[in-house]
Design a protein around this motif. Structure first.
Motif, PDB file in Angstrom:
ATOM      1  N   GLY A   1       0.816  -1.217   0.000  1.00  0.00           N
ATOM      2  CA  GLY A   1       0.000   0.000   0.000  1.00  0.00           C
ATOM      3  C   GLY A   1       0.844   1.259   0.000  1.00  0.00           C
ATOM      4  N   LEU A   2       1.906   1.271   0.810  1.00  0.00           N
ATOM      5  CA  LEU A   2       2.793   2.426   0.912  1.00  0.00           C
ATOM      6  C   LEU A   2       3.490   2.710  -0.421  1.00  0.00           C
ATOM      7  CD1 LEU A   2       3.814   4.378   3.163  1.00  0.00           C
ATOM      8  CD2 LEU A   2       5.732   2.817   3.489  1.00  0.00           C
ATOM      9  N   ILE A   3       3.963   1.625  -1.073  1.00  0.00           N
ATOM     10  CA  ILE A   3       4.685   1.764  -2.348  1.00  0.00           C
ATOM     11  C   ILE A   3       3.749   2.263  -3.445  1.00  0.00           C
ATOM     12  CG2 ILE A   3       5.954   0.484  -4.136  1.00  0.00           C
ATOM     13  CD1 ILE A   3       7.478   0.964  -1.461  1.00  0.00           C
ATOM     14  N   MET A   4       2.531   1.696  -3.489  1.00  0.00           N
ATOM     15  CA  MET A   4       1.588   2.100  -4.548  1.00  0.00           C
ATOM     16  C   MET A   4       1.153   3.551  -4.377  1.00  0.00           C
ATOM     17  SD  MET A   4      -0.664  -1.326  -5.208  1.00  0.00           S
ATOM     18  CE  MET A   4      -1.522  -0.657  -6.608  1.00  0.00           C
ATOM     19  N   GLU A   5       1.015   3.987  -3.123  1.00  0.00           N
ATOM     20  CA  GLU A   5       0.644   5.386  -2.886  1.00  0.00           C
ATOM     21  C   GLU A   5       1.773   6.321  -3.329  1.00  0.00           C
ATOM     22  OE1 GLU A   5      -0.553   8.459   0.731  1.00  0.00           O
ATOM     23  OE2 GLU A   5       0.030   6.401   1.208  1.00  0.00           O
ATOM     24  N   ALA A   6       3.021   5.962  -2.969  1.00  0.00           N
ATOM     25  CA  ALA A   6       4.167   6.802  -3.355  1.00  0.00           C
ATOM     26  C   ALA A   6       4.310   6.879  -4.872  1.00  0.00           C
ATOM     27  CB  ALA A   6       5.445   6.241  -2.731  1.00  0.00           C
ATOM     28  N   LEU A   7       4.111   5.748  -5.557  1.00  0.00           N
ATOM     29  CA  LEU A   7       4.278   5.737  -7.017  1.00  0.00           C
ATOM     30  C   LEU A   7       3.105   6.405  -7.734  1.00  0.00           C
ATOM     31  CD1 LEU A   7       5.868   2.213  -7.494  1.00  0.00           C
ATOM     32  CD2 LEU A   7       6.910   4.384  -8.095  1.00  0.00           C
ATOM     33  N   SER A   8       1.938   6.443  -7.110  1.00  0.00           N
ATOM     34  CA  SER A   8       0.805   7.131  -7.750  1.00  0.00           C
ATOM     35  C   SER A   8       1.087   8.637  -7.831  1.00  0.00           C
ATOM     36  CB  SER A   8      -0.485   6.866  -6.974  1.00  0.00           C
ATOM     37  OG  SER A   8      -0.423   7.469  -5.690  1.00  0.00           O
ATOM     38  N   HIS A   9       1.811   9.187  -6.830  1.00  0.00           N
ATOM     39  CA  HIS A   9       2.211  10.599  -6.881  1.00  0.00           C
ATOM     40  C   HIS A   9       3.206  10.829  -8.016  1.00  0.00           C
ATOM     41  CE1 HIS A   9       0.094  11.791  -3.335  1.00  0.00           C
ATOM     42  NE2 HIS A   9       0.776  11.000  -2.519  1.00  0.00           N
ATOM     43  N   ARG A  10       3.907   9.777  -8.416  1.00  0.00           N
ATOM     44  CA  ARG A  10       4.938   9.889  -9.458  1.00  0.00           C
ATOM     45  C   ARG A  10       4.412   9.453 -10.825  1.00  0.00           C
ATOM     46  NH1 ARG A  10      10.165  10.190  -6.938  1.00  0.00           N
ATOM     47  NH2 ARG A  10       9.915  10.317  -4.687  1.00  0.00           N
ATOM     48  N   ARG A  11       3.095   9.398 -10.967  1.00  0.00           N
ATOM     49  CA  ARG A  11       2.411   9.107 -12.249  1.00  0.00           C
ATOM     50  C   ARG A  11       2.682   7.700 -12.772  1.00  0.00           C
ATOM     51  NH1 ARG A  11      -1.741  12.519 -12.558  1.00  0.00           N
ATOM     52  NH2 ARG A  11      -1.095  14.603 -11.940  1.00  0.00           N
ATOM     53  N   ALA A  12       2.854   6.735 -11.867  1.00  0.00           N
ATOM     54  CA  ALA A  12       3.044   5.342 -12.294  1.00  0.00           C
ATOM     55  C   ALA A  12       1.687   4.687 -12.524  1.00  0.00           C
ATOM     56  CB  ALA A  12       3.831   4.571 -11.242  1.00  0.00           C
ATOM     57  N   GLU A  13       1.671   3.704 -13.429  1.00  0.00           N
ATOM     58  CA  GLU A  13       0.454   2.926 -13.704  1.00  0.00           C
ATOM     59  C   GLU A  13       0.779   1.449 -13.552  1.00  0.00           C
ATOM     60  OE1 GLU A  13      -0.863   4.046 -17.583  1.00  0.00           O
ATOM     61  OE2 GLU A  13      -1.297   6.130 -17.006  1.00  0.00           O
ATOM     62  N   VAL A  14      -0.039   0.737 -12.773  1.00  0.00           N
ATOM     63  CA  VAL A  14       0.205  -0.684 -12.506  1.00  0.00           C
ATOM     64  C   VAL A  14      -0.236  -1.508 -13.713  1.00  0.00           C
ATOM     65  CG1 VAL A  14      -0.321  -2.625 -10.987  1.00  0.00           C
ATOM     66  CG2 VAL A  14      -0.104  -0.338 -10.030  1.00  0.00           C
ATOM     67  N   ALA A  15       0.672  -2.364 -14.209  1.00  0.00           N
ATOM     68  CA  ALA A  15       0.359  -3.235 -15.346  1.00  0.00           C
ATOM     69  C   ALA A  15       0.002  -4.640 -14.879  1.00  0.00           C
ATOM     70  CB  ALA A  15       1.548  -3.290 -16.306  1.00  0.00           C
ATOM     71  N   ASP A  16       0.658  -5.102 -13.805  1.00  0.00           N
ATOM     72  CA  ASP A  16       0.424  -6.466 -13.328  1.00  0.00           C
ATOM     73  C   ASP A  16       0.807  -6.544 -11.848  1.00  0.00           C
ATOM     74  OD1 ASP A  16      -0.220  -9.152 -13.423  1.00  0.00           O
ATOM     75  OD2 ASP A  16       1.805  -9.772 -13.979  1.00  0.00           O
ATOM     76  N   MET A  17       0.126  -7.453 -11.124  1.00  0.00           N
ATOM     77  CA  MET A  17       0.407  -7.594  -9.697  1.00  0.00           C
ATOM     78  C   MET A  17       0.068  -9.013  -9.274  1.00  0.00           C
ATOM     79  SD  MET A  17      -1.286  -5.288  -6.707  1.00  0.00           S
ATOM     80  CE  MET A  17      -1.173  -5.699  -4.986  1.00  0.00           C
ATOM     81  N   GLY A  18       0.943  -9.641  -8.500  1.00  0.00           N
ATOM     82  CA  GLY A  18       0.673 -11.015  -8.071  1.00  0.00           C
ATOM     83  C   GLY A  18       1.707 -11.502  -7.081  1.00  0.00           C
ATOM     84  N   PRO A  19       1.467 -12.678  -6.468  1.00  0.00           N
ATOM     85  CA  PRO A  19       2.428 -13.219  -5.501  1.00  0.00           C
ATOM     86  C   PRO A  19       3.706 -13.687  -6.192  1.00  0.00           C
ATOM     87  CG  PRO A  19       0.663 -14.792  -5.908  1.00  0.00           C
ATOM     88  CD  PRO A  19       0.296 -13.554  -6.653  1.00  0.00           C
ATOM     89  N   VAL A  20       4.806 -13.691  -5.427  1.00  0.00           N
ATOM     90  CA  VAL A  20       6.089 -14.159  -5.960  1.00  0.00           C
ATOM     91  C   VAL A  20       6.152 -15.679  -5.794  1.00  0.00           C
ATOM     92  CG1 VAL A  20       8.596 -14.014  -5.729  1.00  0.00           C
ATOM     93  CG2 VAL A  20       7.197 -11.985  -5.350  1.00  0.00           C
TER      94      VAL A  20
END
Length: 668
Positions: A474-493
């Motif tokens: 959650g912390l990483i996604m919030e920080a990157l949303s301020h930097r105009r990032a867009e999530v392409a894929d997300m899943g467990p390692v």
């Protein structure tokens, strides 16, 4: 009369043999010349017979080792060299630059050769960071095959895709090596998954049928073995790299080159030696070359081929293992180094004097980021450095641009130079090298290089792969949303419980300075890898990614008494005893605005003595910035002051009144 003459001849011969080898690390010991002098007549006869056999391109295999960061390229090269009998002085023997050994990364591509079963293997070790992609691009044209090293636990990542795309574009025959299979989390099922992912990556990048038919090997470079079948630990007699070396000879084609055609060579690498001058390294496209041959340098221009310089071959050299060996001749398909010319550089052609055709040069990706290097004009300038003037800085940057094609240098106004590169790590390495050489300079924050097509503003977008613990997502996604990032894929390692992998696309400008923020947000447990993807439509202004700063308004030595009262205002970057001046940044403000402070204020002394009057000064440890952190931290109205002993942050305009008037002007 003969006595003195003979004595003088012997003394000059001894003097030459004593002094000439010391001038260059490329020359062998003086004693190695003595047997050759006496056996020259007999050697000439035998050399003529063995020449054609030794120069046969069918014996050669030119292979590059390509991979993502930390997937094990340099360790693999160590094991291959050791397997072929080379003497390795230390681990990571191919990392010869001091910064490479300090940071544990590969910065520049390096060539070496080993012999295996009557064949000569020319191998190229390449960097894995996206910032040093130019090093990969310029060497793929020298080889016919590539070993694609993939971490069996992590699978193919952003930079794997980048280096593989370059290899497939040049028609290389790849060999897939799944490394680190000895790890407990790696199973045969996981290796099959990674193999499928790599095959899909090949197909998506437009590989030919021939390239898709790649052999797969399983290895542990750390333990020094490779196997054609999956195993956690092969038998003792098979714990070596022989299966990989045999696969290289069987699968990688030998160079298609003619020994009878005139000599031509494209220069792919260049270094300078105090004794020999320029040492040009490249792959011979056709013909043969001998010491003493007349050659000239050619360069392609818009008006045709231009002759740069004519000269003769003074020395021919070839890297064998970790040592540079002198050779008398070399043939088509081989990768060699030569000395004797002062003007040709990377991308130029060296050929026989009758040839007037230049070889096609390698196309490099354009730079995505730029920084301005200028003279250090702070009040503390000239205390630490040796090279201070704009001319010295310009000469050093031009010399760097000559040996590193991924960097462009453009002269600017008032002794400043715009340096364009692939990322802040690449430019940070250049600045670090310069400060170690005694340079003092001011560096502007990185600026992204935009493009305009059909009236639309385009910016460089990077592909980012992030692996973090679940609680930090959650912390990483919030920080990157301020930097105009867009999530392409997300899943467990796979194979890691409680870890999540994110694939995103983000503008390059948004990622500047994010690595240090990411490390602190994930408490050092996260991995972030990035690689240039493409130019896309401008995504708009970034959110609030940094707070204001504490700016000094005093000149002198910083005192503990002053810092004690400033600690409540934010995070400090300085310690008591450091020198400061008007306009220097001494800390980060706890709010979004800048604050002018006086860090040199001393305690007022009185003549009244009282018990308990003096307070014990206890300060929190300051945040001391590294060069990379400083490059990512500074804002557009700030500069980094770089000297051999210090890295300071400062405002572009040191005078507070000038800063206020400039802040009212509209920003770009």
């Amino acid at each position: 009369m003969a006595g003195p003459l003979l004595r003088s001849f012997l003394s000059t011969t001894a003097r030459k043999s004593l002094y000439s080898p010391r001038a260059s690390p490329f020359l062998p010991h003086a004693s190695s010349f003595l047997p050759r002098a006496f056996s020259a007549a007999t050697a000439t006869a035998t050399a003529a017979d063995s020449n054609n056999a030794s120069l046969d391109p069918g014996r050669l295999r030119n292979v590059a080792v390509i991979a993502h960061v930390d997937h094990g390229k340099t360790t693999l090269m160590d094991r291959l060299l050791r397997q072929c009998g080379a003497d390795i002085p230390h681990e990571r023997a191919m990392d010869s630059i001091s910064l490479e050994r300090e940071r544990g990364i590969t910065i520049a591509s390096k060539v070496t050769s080993v012999s295996w079963r009557e064949n000569e293997l020319n191998m190229v070790d390449t960097p894995g960071h996206a910032d040093f992609g130019g090093e990969v691009e310029r060497v793929v044209g020298m080889v016919e095959g590539a070993i694609l090293v993939v971490d069996a636990g992590e699978g193919p990542l952003a930079q794997t895709k980048f280096v593989l795309a370059k290899a497939l574009k040049y028609g290389l025959r790849p060999i897939l090596l799944l490394n680190k299979v000895d790890r407990p989390a790696v199973s045969e099922e996981r290796c099959n998954e990674v193999e499928t992912l790599v095959f899909d990556l090949f197909a998506n990048l437009g590989a030919t049928e021939e390239q898709l038919d790649f052999p797969v090997l399983y290895a542990s470079a750390k333990e020094g073995w490779a196997s054609s079948t999956f195993t956690k630990g092969p038998p003792t007699e098979q714990r070596n790299m022989s299966q990989l070396l045999d696969t290289m000879i069987k699968h990688v084609p030998s160079p298609k080159a003619s020994l009878d055609a005139p000599f031509q060579m494209l220069v792919s690498m260049m270094e300078k030696d105090f004794y020999l001058g320029r040492i040009l390294t490249g792959r011979i496209s056709s013909g043969t070359i001998r010491v003493g041959d007349r050659i000239h340098g050619l360069r392609s221009t818009d008006n045709g081929v231009v002759k740069i310089e004519e000269g003769k071959v003074v020395k021919l050299m070839k890297k064998k293992g970790t040592n540079m060996a002198l050779i008398d001749n070399a043939g088509a398909g081989d990768i060699i180094s030569m000395a004797g010319m002062a003007s040709p550089s990377i991308g130029h052609t060296v050929a026989n004097t009758e040839v007037m055709i230049a070889l096609p040069t390698v196309e490099l990706d354009p730079p995505t980021i730029s920084m301005t290097f200028s003279v250090n004009d702070s009040p503390l300038a000239g205390r630490d450095g040796v090279h201070l003037t704009g001319g010295k800085i310009g000469d050093r940057l031009m010399a760097e641009a000559e040996t590193n094609l991924a960097i462009n240098v453009l002269p600017g106004l008032s002794e400043s130079y715009e340096v364009q590169g692939r990322g802040e790590l690449q430019l940070g390495i250049l600045i670090e090298n310069m400060r170690r050489e005694g340079f003092e300079l001011s560096v502007s924050p990185p600026k992204v290089m935009y493009k305009t097509e059909n009236g639309q503003k385009l910016e460089p977008i990077e592909e980012v792969t992030i692996e973090v613990n679940d609680e930090h997502v959650g912390l990483i996604m919030e920080a990157l949303s301020h930097r105009r990032a867009e999530v392409a894929d997300m899943g467990p390692v796979p194979g890691n419980v409680g870890r999540t992998r994110l694939s995103l696309t983000c503008p390059s400008r948004g990622l500047v300075g994010y690595r240090s923020v990411f490390s602190s947000d994930t408490r050092g447990t996260g991995f972030m890898h990035r690689a240039f993807l493409s130019y896309e439509k401008y995504r708009g202004l970034l959110g609030n990614v940094r707070k204001g700063v504490l700016v000094s308004m005093g000149y002198g030595t910083i005192t503990a008494h002053a810092l004690m009262s400033l600690e409540a205002r934010g995070t400090l970057f300085v310690t008591p005893g450091m020198e400061t001046y008007d306009g220097m940044i001494v800390g980060e403000h706890s709010r979004d605005s800048d604050l002018d402070v006086n860090p040199v204020r001393t305690k007022e002394l009185t003549n009244i003595r009282a018990p308990g009057k003096d307070e014990n000064v206890k300060l929190s440890p300051p945040r001391l910035m590294t060069l990379e952190e400083a490059i990512g931290y500074v804002a557009s109205d700030e500069l980094i002051e770089v000297t051999p002993k210090a890295i300071r942050l400062r405002k572009r305009y040191l005078d507070v009144n000038k800063r206020k008037s400039m802040s009212k002007k509209p920003k770009e």
